[in-house]
Design an enzyme around this catalytic site. Structure first.
Site, PDB file in Angstrom:
ATOM      1  N   ALA A  48      61.758  75.266  16.102  1.00 13.80           N
ATOM      2  CA  ALA A  48      61.626  74.443  17.347  1.00 13.80           C
ATOM      3  C   ALA A  48      60.931  73.118  17.337  1.00 13.80           C
ATOM      4  CB  ALA A  48      60.730  75.642  18.427  1.00 13.80           C
ATOM      5  N   SER A  49      60.438  72.828  16.163  1.00 15.76           N
ATOM      6  CA  SER A  49      59.480  71.590  16.539  1.00 15.76           C
ATOM      7  C   SER A  49      60.280  70.068  16.158  1.00 15.76           C
ATOM      8  CB  SER A  49      58.428  71.920  15.360  1.00 15.76           C
ATOM      9  OG  SER A  49      59.007  71.995  14.123  1.00 15.76           O
ATOM     10  N   THR A  50      61.324  70.136  15.599  1.00 18.67           N
ATOM     11  CA  THR A  50      62.045  68.852  15.390  1.00 18.67           C
ATOM     12  C   THR A  50      63.607  69.119  15.646  1.00 18.67           C
ATOM     13  OG1 THR A  50      62.487  69.480  12.826  1.00 18.67           O
ATOM     14  CG2 THR A  50      60.453  68.351  13.587  1.00 18.67           C
ATOM     15  N   TYR A  52      67.315  69.736  15.991  1.00 16.36           N
ATOM     16  CA  TYR A  52      68.350  70.413  16.938  1.00 16.36           C
ATOM     17  C   TYR A  52      67.424  71.605  17.690  1.00 16.36           C
ATOM     18  CZ  TYR A  52      72.799  68.410  16.191  1.00 16.36           C
ATOM     19  OH  TYR A  52      73.853  67.732  16.012  1.00 16.36           O
ATOM     20  N   GLU A  74      54.742  73.898  10.579  1.00 21.59           N
ATOM     21  CA  GLU A  74      54.097  72.309  10.746  1.00 21.59           C
ATOM     22  C   GLU A  74      52.635  72.377  10.133  1.00 21.59           C
ATOM     23  OE1 GLU A  74      56.351  70.089  10.917  1.00 21.59           O
ATOM     24  OE2 GLU A  74      58.036  70.852  11.980  1.00 21.59           O
ATOM     25  N   ALA A 139      65.647  74.917   9.193  1.00 23.90           N
ATOM     26  CA  ALA A 139      66.109  74.210   7.858  1.00 23.90           C
ATOM     27  C   ALA A 139      65.060  74.208   6.887  1.00 23.90           C
ATOM     28  CB  ALA A 139      66.773  72.743   8.305  1.00 23.90           C
ATOM     29  N   TYR A 224      77.499  73.138  10.122  1.00 24.99           N
ATOM     30  CA  TYR A 224      78.132  71.760  10.075  1.00 24.99           C
ATOM     31  C   TYR A 224      79.343  72.126   9.186  1.00 24.99           C
ATOM     32  CZ  TYR A 224      79.068  66.916   9.340  1.00 24.99           C
ATOM     33  OH  TYR A 224      79.417  65.677   9.287  1.00 24.99           O
ATOM     34  N   TYR A 234      78.835  69.395   0.818  1.00 23.30           N
ATOM     35  CA  TYR A 234      78.409  70.076   1.959  1.00 23.30           C
ATOM     36  C   TYR A 234      79.477  71.422   2.325  1.00 23.30           C
ATOM     37  CZ  TYR A 234      75.888  71.319   6.288  1.00 23.30           C
ATOM     38  OH  TYR A 234      75.007  71.863   7.002  1.00 23.30           O
ATOM     39  N   LYS A 243      76.600  78.483   4.939  1.00 17.77           N
ATOM     40  CA  LYS A 243      76.899  78.562   6.314  1.00 17.77           C
ATOM     41  C   LYS A 243      77.771  79.494   6.450  1.00 17.77           C
ATOM     42  CE  LYS A 243      74.155  75.460   8.022  1.00 17.77           C
ATOM     43  NZ  LYS A 243      73.089  75.663   8.699  1.00 17.77           N
TER      44      LYS A 243
HETATM   45  P1  NAD Z   1      64.928  69.925  11.035  1.00 16.82           P
HETATM   46  O1  NAD Z   1      64.420  69.679   9.746  1.00 16.82           O
HETATM   47  O2  NAD Z   1      64.835  68.753  12.164  1.00 16.82           O
HETATM   48  O3  NAD Z   1      64.276  71.199  11.689  1.00 16.82           O
HETATM   49  C1  NAD Z   1      63.930  72.562  10.919  1.00 16.82           C
HETATM   50  C2  NAD Z   1      63.114  73.179  11.686  1.00 16.82           C
HETATM   51  O4  NAD Z   1      62.701  74.304  10.985  1.00 16.82           O
HETATM   52  C3  NAD Z   1      61.683  72.658  12.152  1.00 16.82           C
HETATM   53  O5  NAD Z   1      61.020  73.022  13.218  1.00 16.82           O
HETATM   54  C4  NAD Z   1      60.852  73.222  10.841  1.00 16.82           C
HETATM   55  O6  NAD Z   1      59.435  73.486  11.426  1.00 16.82           O
HETATM   56  C5  NAD Z   1      61.261  74.532  11.170  1.00 16.82           C
HETATM   57  N1  NAD Z   1      61.073  75.448   9.829  1.00 16.82           N
HETATM   58  C6  NAD Z   1      61.413  75.167   8.319  1.00 16.82           C
HETATM   59  N2  NAD Z   1      61.077  76.005   7.411  1.00 16.82           N
HETATM   60  C7  NAD Z   1      60.199  76.809   8.319  1.00 16.82           C
HETATM   61  C8  NAD Z   1      59.662  78.267   7.992  1.00 16.82           C
HETATM   62  N3  NAD Z   1      59.436  78.542   6.700  1.00 16.82           N
HETATM   63  N4  NAD Z   1      59.098  78.848   8.958  1.00 16.82           N
HETATM   64  C9  NAD Z   1      59.240  78.402  10.288  1.00 16.82           C
HETATM   65  N5  NAD Z   1      59.773  77.306  10.900  1.00 16.82           N
HETATM   66  C10 NAD Z   1      60.584  76.559   9.720  1.00 16.82           C
HETATM   67  O7  NAD Z   1      66.387  70.286  10.843  1.00 16.82           O
HETATM   68  P2  NAD Z   1      67.952  70.055  11.779  1.00 16.82           P
HETATM   69  O8  NAD Z   1      68.609  69.115  11.156  1.00 16.82           O
HETATM   70  O9  NAD Z   1      67.513  70.202  13.340  1.00 16.82           O
HETATM   71  O10 NAD Z   1      68.527  71.596  11.385  1.00 16.82           O
HETATM   72  C11 NAD Z   1      68.869  72.579  11.942  1.00 16.82           C
HETATM   73  C12 NAD Z   1      69.805  73.488  11.906  1.00 16.82           C
HETATM   74  O11 NAD Z   1      70.926  72.569  12.240  1.00 16.82           O
HETATM   75  C13 NAD Z   1      70.066  73.632  10.372  1.00 16.82           C
HETATM   76  O12 NAD Z   1      70.645  75.077  10.313  1.00 16.82           O
HETATM   77  C14 NAD Z   1      71.136  72.664   9.946  1.00 16.82           C
HETATM   78  O13 NAD Z   1      72.056  73.069   9.073  1.00 16.82           O
HETATM   79  C15 NAD Z   1      71.611  72.813  11.563  1.00 16.82           C
HETATM   80  N6  NAD Z   1      72.813  71.183  11.537  1.00 16.82           N
HETATM   81  C16 NAD Z   1      72.164  70.133  11.382  1.00 16.82           C
HETATM   82  C17 NAD Z   1      72.850  68.887  11.366  1.00 16.82           C
HETATM   83  C18 NAD Z   1      72.289  67.657  11.061  1.00 16.82           C
HETATM   84  O14 NAD Z   1      73.148  66.792  11.101  1.00 16.82           O
HETATM   85  N7  NAD Z   1      70.931  67.530  11.126  1.00 16.82           N
HETATM   86  C19 NAD Z   1      74.450  69.041  11.893  1.00 16.82           C
HETATM   87  C20 NAD Z   1      74.860  70.507  12.081  1.00 16.82           C
HETATM   88  C21 NAD Z   1      73.939  71.276  12.045  1.00 16.82           C
END
Ligand code: NAD
Length: 396
Positions: A48-50, A52, A74, A139, A224, A234, A243
């Protein structure tokens, strides 16, 4: 402490608390300007911290007035180190939710572990009773399996044969050719274990057994697909296999939720600058070109616009349209043939000399630094500020 960006490869090792707060506030402001969502009331966001996940939490809180519990991994500030951006984001988010009179509590720890699942379920029982939306947005590069103790590492590699294509160093603007060797069977297995659906299923099973799922509960995880040019690294690569596994899990979760009238979905989202996507070769160049074309077309969206649309138009909208594989598609604007045709033409021509005219690399870079709270004109980055910021619900 004077906090300036410090980069190592594709990561920024510092973060600015005021800048992160601003980043969160901009997303809150966007949601507040939209029509309210007749949506979920008690929401759990895992990751939830960064990126999506943060947008999912903000849209639920400020769009639907939901109470949220956020789980993330975090690091707070220590000695001479700033906290991570996700820490500052969560501190700012909780404060804003509290100021608006809305419940928000956070749990910082390894979501893959049994302990964090138990801690989360205890908090749900104590404060919320039941959850009606679970967003799974992790992620991670690593996972320790909670039963076997095996450590898995995820890799981003093609499968079957080496892949060669253009890539950009988004700090320098140098476009070069990169060749990525194919993954071994074991690397594929490990990537599926980290980024596939097993842990999502474990969360839902644990929550169902603890009777903390509301009737009609919805759970969503993000995926994705993207265009041909990124497929080898990908969709058809190790992460794509993970995925696929996520989609198989979604089908099993659907069965698990049947007795509650609940539903599980995979939502295919747009490619965006996040800490995770900047680590994937080839993808940052594609995103820079996509941003250019979509901004010109007036259809560009960030995480918050995407997730608002996911809630308002899809999950809680009039009619939920799914693709032939049962997925939600909020990558619809990215995948429009006219957008992809233009990106494809730019892709063929782009090199180091023309990168700034044939792509929005400036935009990419400024989004990247924004993720860490840098580049806001209203913030004086030469000012001495304390890196110590606490998250209200995590104070011990
Ligand atoms: P991000 O790196 O911004 O966020 C990841 C989050 O996971 C953070 O809140 C982090 O603290 C948390 N996290 C990581 N390891 C953890 C753990 N062991 N325990 C608890 N929390 C943990 O990533 P994002 O790009 O927002 O990706 C989120 C999802 O969206 C992924 O499944 C990714 O594949 C998918 N997605 C991303 C994109 C893109 O372009 N960024 C596009 C489509 C789908």
């Amino acid at each position: 402490m004077i906090i300036q960006p410090k980069t190592r490869g594709f990561i920024c090792t510092t973060a600015h608390p005021e800048g992160c707060a601003k980043n969160v506030q901009e997303q809150i402001d966007y949601v507040k300007k939209q029509a309210p969502i007749e949506g979920p009331k008690n929401v759990l966001v895992i990751g939830a911290s960064t990126g999506y996940g943060l947008a999912s939490r903000i849209a639920a809180t400020f769009g639907a007035g939901a109470k949220t519990i956020g789980v993330f991994f975090e690091r707070p500030a220590s000695d001479n180190r700033t906290a991570t951006a996700g820490w500052y984001n969560s501190a700012a988010f909780e404060k804003a939710a509290k100021d608006a009179g809305l419940y928000a509590k956070s749990i910082n720890g390894d979501a893959f572990s049994r302990e964090i699942k138990e801690q989360t379920i205890d908090l749900i029982k104590k404060d919320l009773g039941k959850i009606d939306l679970i967003i799974y947005s992790l992620a991670s590069p690593r996972r320790i399996h909670p039963v076997t103790g095996e450590t898995f590492n995820s890799v981003i590699k093609p499968i079957g044969k080496p892949f060669t294509n253009k890539t950009v160093d988004f700090h320098t603007g140098v476009v070069s050719e990169v060749t990525i060797q194919p993954a071994t069977e074991d690397e594929i297995r490990q990537t599926i274990a980290v980024m596939g659906g097993e842990d999502w299923e474990m969360w839902l099973e644990a929550m169902k057994n603890a009777d903390v799922l509301a009737d009609g509960v919805i759970t969503v995880s993000y995926s994705y697909i993207g265009p041909e040019v990124t497929h080898a690294v990908y969709k058809n690569g190790t992460i794509g296999r993970a995925k696929d596994d996520l989609e198989a899990s979604s089908k099993r979760i659907n069965q698990l939720l049947e007795s509650l009238g609940g539903k599980s979905f995979v939502s295919v989202n747009k490619a965006l600058v996040t800490q995770s996507s900047s680590a994937i070769p080839v993808v940052p160049l594609y995103i820079s070109q996509l941003y250019k074309v979509m901004k010109q077309a007036g259809t560009h969206e960030g995480c918050i616009e995407q997730i608002y649309r996911l809630y308002a138009d899809r999950l809680y909208g009039k009619e939920l349209e799914l693709d032939s594989n049962g997925r939600i598609r909020i990558d619809d604007l990215e995948m429009k043939p006219e957008i992809q045709k233009e990106v494809d033409e730019l892709w063929k021509k782009v090199d180091t000399e023309n990168i700034y005219t044939l792509s929005d690399l400036e935009g990419y870079r400024s989004e990247f630094f924004k993720l860490f709270g840098f580049g806001f004109k209203s913030i004086d980055y030469s000012k001495d500020i304390s890196p110590e910021v606490s998250i209200e619900s995590i104070k011990d």
